[in-house]
Design an enzyme around this catalytic site. Structure first.
Site: not given
Ligand SMILES: *Cc1c(COP(=O)(O)O)cnc(C)c1O
Length: 482
Positions: A108
């Protein structure tokens, strides 16, 4: 290129407004009216920041190209320590795109390090002078990444809500120790979906909006319902693709698959936009954990969130109602009335069924499956032993599902978090008795894998906790107007 709401084609905004607003006023999500197919000649030679500087202007036409380029240099050069888009071979035909070399150790960071700059610029473009108050629902990773991205920025406030007892201890500490003079962090009784519903209710509350407006404050969302969250993620699909074909000595144009561990459906949807822009992707393999409403939907056309919620070892994917699916529904059927109808059914009954044509269109680009806790655990040990690849629990979900779809085509598996963000879950998966403390667990894992833990995580030990209270979901609205 304009954007409009998935629920109303007349709710039209430009890219700057879409980023400032987050959620469309009618509760829909902003989608582009067309997706550009740029000339990608020479893109394979670019560094990550250079590539970002090429890709992003196509998706953000209202922004100055030089601004986007400079911001890309600043963010992806420095904050990722030269490892932006790092792609490494796991075994024959399988690569990992490691997205956790940023400041908070999860993918993210790609969006949330870049988006604050975009937002400040978007406000300038639109001549907006109000304070932007972000409400963020997080299952653990978004919250910290958003706090790091937005802390101490002028004209910005950020309030983060996470499920009490729904994150790893490390994730909780990352947020509870957050510094900055414009931040608030709240543990909420309930699940991630409860947090997400709480902030959506606040966004849709006209009374709250009116009261805040008097004080020159506007709410916005840093969740992946915001277009600004998706756009930066498009870049790493291109970058990783070029590293793969380079590594395998394949011609640019070779078709590859991507397998993506999914929760709110934002990450994989960014890949879908990359494909629409011309990236040669065969299919996206959507991997989910026990909370498998999404894989069932892609396999049957029936979306049904009325099922038991499971707290798993991959908490950032513990999502039963993935928001971004609404965007895909629109792109697949091209009919805002249909989408509006399904979303109404979802709100009233927790489920809906799409028509066969829409499902068939979705299934041209997406396949899906899920992993249970045991399978996920088995993968972590096996990949470490057999391939020397040390995966976290989220990535393990994807590795398991990826194996089911392995074939002739090369595949990139998105590795979304550092194993050290979830040290006890990873230890448990390895069949080792996990100590009470996450920090002791980190020490044990370092010994096991020979991989050093990121200092941004180990330095949390002993840091003072600033935010310790637990609230009910009804309080979210109060905090929104405080
Ligand atoms: C947020 C997250 C996901 C999922 O991603 P999305 O965009 O919500 O589908 C997968 N793995 C990790 C480590 C995350 O932080």
């Amino acid at each position: 290129m304009k954007y409009f709401s998935t629920r109303n084609p007349n709710e039209i905004v430009n890219s700057a407004e879409a980023i400032i607003t987050g959620l469309a006023p009618d509760g829909g999500l902003f989608v582009p009216d067309s997706i550009p197919t740029p000339d990608t000649t020479g893109w394979e030679k670019l560094t990550y920041p250079e590539l970002a500087g090429e890709v992003l202007p196509h998706l953000l036409p209202d922004f100055d190209k030089e601004f986007l380029k400079t911001a890309a240099e600043e963010v992806y050069g420095k904050a990722f320590a030269g490892k932006a888009g790092y792609t490494t071979k796991i075994k024959d035909n399988m690569y990992a795109l490691e997205l956790w070399h940023g400041p908070t150790c999860a993918f993210k960071d790609y969006a949330l390090q870049y988006m604050p700059r975009m937002l400040v610029e978007a406000k300038k473009i639109m001549g907006r002078t109000e304070t932007t108050r972000f409400l963020v629902a997080t299952s653990g990773d978004t919250g910290k990444a958003a706090l790091e991205g937005y802390k101490d920025l002028e004209g910005i406030e950020i309030r983060v809500f996470f499920p009490d007892d729904g994150t790893s201890e490390i994730q909780r500490l990352q947020m509870a120790t957050q510094r900055g003079n414009n931040v608030g962090v709240y543990a909420v009784e309930g699940t991630f979906d409860v947090c997400q519903r709480g902030i959506k209710t606040a966004f849709n509350d006209k009374e709250i909006a009116a009261q805040l407006k008097e004080r020159n404050i506007a709410l916005s969302s840093a969740n992946s319902i915001n277009w600004g969250r998706l756009v930066p993620q498009v870049v790493y699909y291109f970058y990783s693709y070029y590293r793969l074909v380079e590594g395998e000595n394949l011609p640019v144009g070779t078709v590859v698959d991507f397998c993506v561990p999914s929760g709110n459906f934002g990450d994989v949807l960014a890949g879908y936009y990359a494909k629409q822009m011309g990236l040669p992707v065969g299919r996206f393999i959507v991997a989910v954990n026990d909370n498998n409403s999404l894989s069932d939907f892609i396999n049957t056309g029936v979306f049904d969130s009325t099922r038991t919620f499971h707290k798993t070892s991959s908490p950032s994917m513990d999502v039963l109602v993935p928001s971004n699916l609404e965007r895909l529904l629109y792109h697949a059927c091209g009919d805002t009335e249909k989408v509006k109808g399904w979303m109404k059914e979802l709100a009233e009954t927790g489920k809906y069924t799409v028509d066969e044509e829409t499902l068939a269109t979705i299934r041209k680009d997406f396949v899906a499956d899920w992993t249970n806790e045991e399978q996920c655990a088995e993968i972590i040990g096996r990949y470490n032993d057999e391939y020397g690849y040390f995966a976290d629990t989220h990535t393990a979900v994807a590795l398991y599902v990826a194996e089911k779809f392995e074939g002739e085509r090369p595949m990139v598996v998105l590795s979304t978090a550092s194993p050290y963000k979830f040290p006890r879950a990873v230890l448990a998966a390895l069949g080792k008795e996990a100590p009470k403390s996450d920090f002791d667990a980190i020490d044990m894992l370092e010994e096991y894998s020979g991989v050093t833990a990121p200092t941004s995580l180990t330095e949390l030990k002993g840091m003072e906790e600033r935010f310790t209270g637990v609230i009910t979901s009804e309080t979210i609205q109060k905090i929104a107007i405080e």
